[in-house]
Design an enzyme around this catalytic site. Structure first.
Site, PDB file in Angstrom:
ATOM      1  N   GLU A 270      16.288  -0.543  20.876  1.00 33.88           N
ATOM      2  CA  GLU A 270      16.259  -1.838  20.192  1.00 33.88           C
ATOM      3  C   GLU A 270      17.328  -2.682  20.871  1.00 33.88           C
ATOM      4  O   GLU A 270      18.512  -2.580  20.569  1.00 33.88           O
ATOM      5  CB  GLU A 270      16.540  -1.607  18.701  1.00 33.88           C
ATOM      6  N   CYS A 304      20.797  -9.596  16.983  1.00 33.86           N
ATOM      7  CA  CYS A 304      19.817  -9.527  18.070  1.00 33.86           C
ATOM      8  C   CYS A 304      18.634 -10.426  17.727  1.00 33.86           C
ATOM      9  O   CYS A 304      17.875 -10.815  18.605  1.00 33.86           O
ATOM     10  CB  CYS A 304      19.399  -8.097  18.343  1.00 33.86           C
TER      11      CYS A 304
HETATM   12  C1  UN1 Z   1      20.356  -6.569  14.687  1.00 33.73           C
HETATM   13  O1  UN1 Z   1      20.829  -7.685  14.923  1.00 33.73           O
HETATM   14  O2  UN1 Z   1      20.568  -5.595  15.475  1.00 33.73           O
HETATM   15  O3  UN1 Z   1      16.477  -9.097  10.959  1.00 33.73           O
HETATM   16  C2  UN1 Z   1      19.580  -6.230  13.473  1.00 33.73           C
HETATM   17  C3  UN1 Z   1      17.696  -9.201  10.917  1.00 33.73           C
HETATM   18  C4  UN1 Z   1      18.462  -8.050  10.306  1.00 33.73           C
HETATM   19  C5  UN1 Z   1      18.705  -6.981  11.304  1.00 33.73           C
HETATM   20  C6  UN1 Z   1      19.265  -7.413  12.609  1.00 33.73           C
HETATM   21  N1  UN1 Z   1      17.692  -7.529   9.197  1.00 33.73           N
HETATM   22  O4  UN1 Z   1      18.301 -10.176  11.316  1.00 33.73           O
END
Ligand code: UN1
Length: 518
Positions: A270, A304
């Site tokens: 990921e 992310c």
């Molecule tokens: C991440 O930034 O690695 O959808 C995860 C989202 C959060 C998870 C982000 N539920 O922004």
């Protein structure tokens, strides 16, 4: 809130979570191991204070942890899945009890707002609840055999030791997405958290230990290893770790994926995103504004899933630009534990430098910076990690736009003609995590969701790019790595599939009608 008030309060939080001034860097669950690696100091990006230190784990500690996990697996895999689910249910209850202190520590050690710290713990609670139900639904299929008096089915078995490498930006939730599922599937877990957020990891292990102890869970089902990249490399190359789940940069993911691939292990990657929002002429600007601003500056642009690009139709471009610039000028930046602030600090000084350098690159490539982010100094900003967010007008083809800058730098890109032109721009990057469209036109939204639409793992309509619920499978395509975590059928990655064919006849017919008589 004054700095002293926060510090006093933080000491209470640390005591509640069992965090000391100096902590051991490895645990098998039953105990913390007397590690002898280099000392890691955890400074808060909020106020620059030293929160605590950890003696990191060495490769020798790694061996102890893996060996203990392997032993624990032999017992854990025989526990019925609903019974493992019952333990995860109790973990969900324990997390509800610790929601405030854990949320506060996440906020103080990582720098996200207290609301978002609580939100992260809520994600942990939600995935535990999800996993409990799932523990009675690890279903395979019954299949029809082509041979008479035969039966076929497929079933799922656990894999063994699952390695989890997580990033600083979601220091606790991503661990829970992996462990809650892995545990109900019958796997045991070895977690290497980010070196930037070691104390939240210790807190998670301590909370888990309370539940595991009450339930006589064997030592080695939940393991933590705090330390440098050598531990992650060892995991990626280790045949005893059948699955490595890694969250972080594309660069890190490529090296993990390569090492795991070489030994034909499984990886769940990921990695970076370069997420865009498309605004079509019929977009409802009332909901666009909070969606885009939260997506871009929430978590100080360090998700992310953060919104990096806004692709706006030329007919509404000037209007959107004005509204966004006005909103950015009203943002309050400061201590994330003070709920009146919208934006907290970046994680560290390196991150601040990367952000400022990216703004310079935008200018050098010909971009027009509409709101120029700066490093903030003076009272309340002593940690040196606070910046103001930026907006810049750019072309999608700029080298810097193609790259994920993990900071609140938002790009505005104009499109003309129909929605396919916007989709082409959106897909015109290496990453493929999250995407969204704001439109009231069903033709545009369906086109965006079709096979010729967004190429991302997540595609939303009339909501932003970040803030996914745990019930959906989470992850993305292309350089985002292709992995899926969390909800839907992501659990299947944590298990191996076995096809069983049973003959209860007195003959031995061969498949495909092959004759083999003698
Ligand atoms: C991440 O930034 O690695 O959808 C995860 C989202 C959060 C998870 C982000 N539920 O922004």
């Amino acid at each position: 809130m004054s700095t002293t008030a926060i510090a006093t309060n933080i000491q209470e939080v640390l005591d509640q979570l069992g965090i000391k001034k100096m902590n051991e860097g490895a645990s098998t669950g039953a105990q913390w191991i007397n590690t002898k690696g280099e000392q890691i100091d955890s400074y808060s990006p909020v106020d620059g204070e030293l929160i605590g230190s950890v003696k990191s784990a060495t490769l020798e500690d790694y061996e102890t942890i893996i060996a203990t996990s392997q032993k624990a697996y032999k017992t854990w895999r025989t526990v019925p899945s609903p019974k493992r689910g019952e333990i995860v249910r109790q973990l969900g209850i324990k997390l509800r009890e610790y929601k405030e202190p854990l949320g506060k520590l996440v906020s103080y050690e990582m720098g996200k707002s207290y609301q978002e710290g609580l939100g992260e713990v809520q994600e942990m609670i939600d995935i535990c609840d999800f996993a409990v139900g799932l523990s009675r639904q690890l279903n395979g299929s019954t299949l029809h055999s082509e041979r008479p008096v035969h039966r076929m089915y497929d079933q799922y078995h656990p894999l063994g030791t699952v390695g989890i490498i997580s990033a600083f930006n979601f220091p606790v939730a991503v661990w829970a997405w992996n462990t809650a599922l892995a545990w109900i599937c019958g796997d045991v877990c070895v977690w290497k958290p980010s070196e930037k957020t070691p104390l939240t990891a210790i807190a998670c292990q301590n909370i888990t230990n309370e539940v595991f102890k009450e339930n006589d869970v064997p030592e080695g089902v939940s393991n933590v290893l705090i330390g440098g990249a050598d531990l992650g490399i060892a995991m990626a190359n280790d045949k005893r770790v059948p699955l490595v789940s890694a969250t972080g940069s594309t660069r890190m993911g490529k090296s993990v994926g390569e090492a795991v691939g070489k030994r034909l292990g499984k990886s769940l990657l990921e990695l970076g995103g370069n997420n865009a929002v498309i605004l079509t002429p019929s977009a409802d600007l009332k909901i666009v504004l909070p969606g885009v601003v939260f997506g871009a500056v929430g978590t100080t642009g360090q998700r992310c899933t953060s919104t990096r690009r806004v692709i706006v139709h030329e007919s509404i471009y000037d209007q959107v630009k004005d509204v966004l610039v006005k909103a950015y000028n009203q943002l309050k930046i400061g201590n994330p534990l003070d709920e009146s602030n919208h934006v907290g600090p970046l994680i560290d000084a390196d991150s601040v430098n990367t952000y400022l350098a990216a703004i310079e690159k935008v200018k050098a490539e010909g971009g027009k910076v509409l709101v120029e982010g700066k490093k903030l100094t003076g009272e309340g900003y002593e940690s040196g990690c606070y910046v103001s967010p930026s907006i810049a007008e750019v072309e999608n083809s700029y080298e810097i736009v193609q790259h994920e800058t993990f900071a609140p730098l938002l790009y505005l890109i104009k499109y003309s003609g129909d929605v396919n032109n916007a989709i082409e721009i959106q897909n015109g990057v290496k990453q493929g995590l999250s995407s969204s469209i704001f439109t009231n036109n069903i033709r545009e939204s369906e086109q965006f969701l079709s096979a010729s639409g967004s190429d991302c793992g997540i595609a939303n309509v009339n909501i932003g790019t970040s803030g996914a619920e745990i019930g959906g499978a989470f992850g993305g395509e292309k350089e985002t790595g292709g992995g899926r975590e969390s909800g839907s059928d992501a659990w299947k990655v944590y298990m191996r599939r076995q096809t069983n064919t049973i003959n209860y006849s007195t003959e031995l017919p061969l498949a495909q009608g092959i004759k083999f008589d003698f």
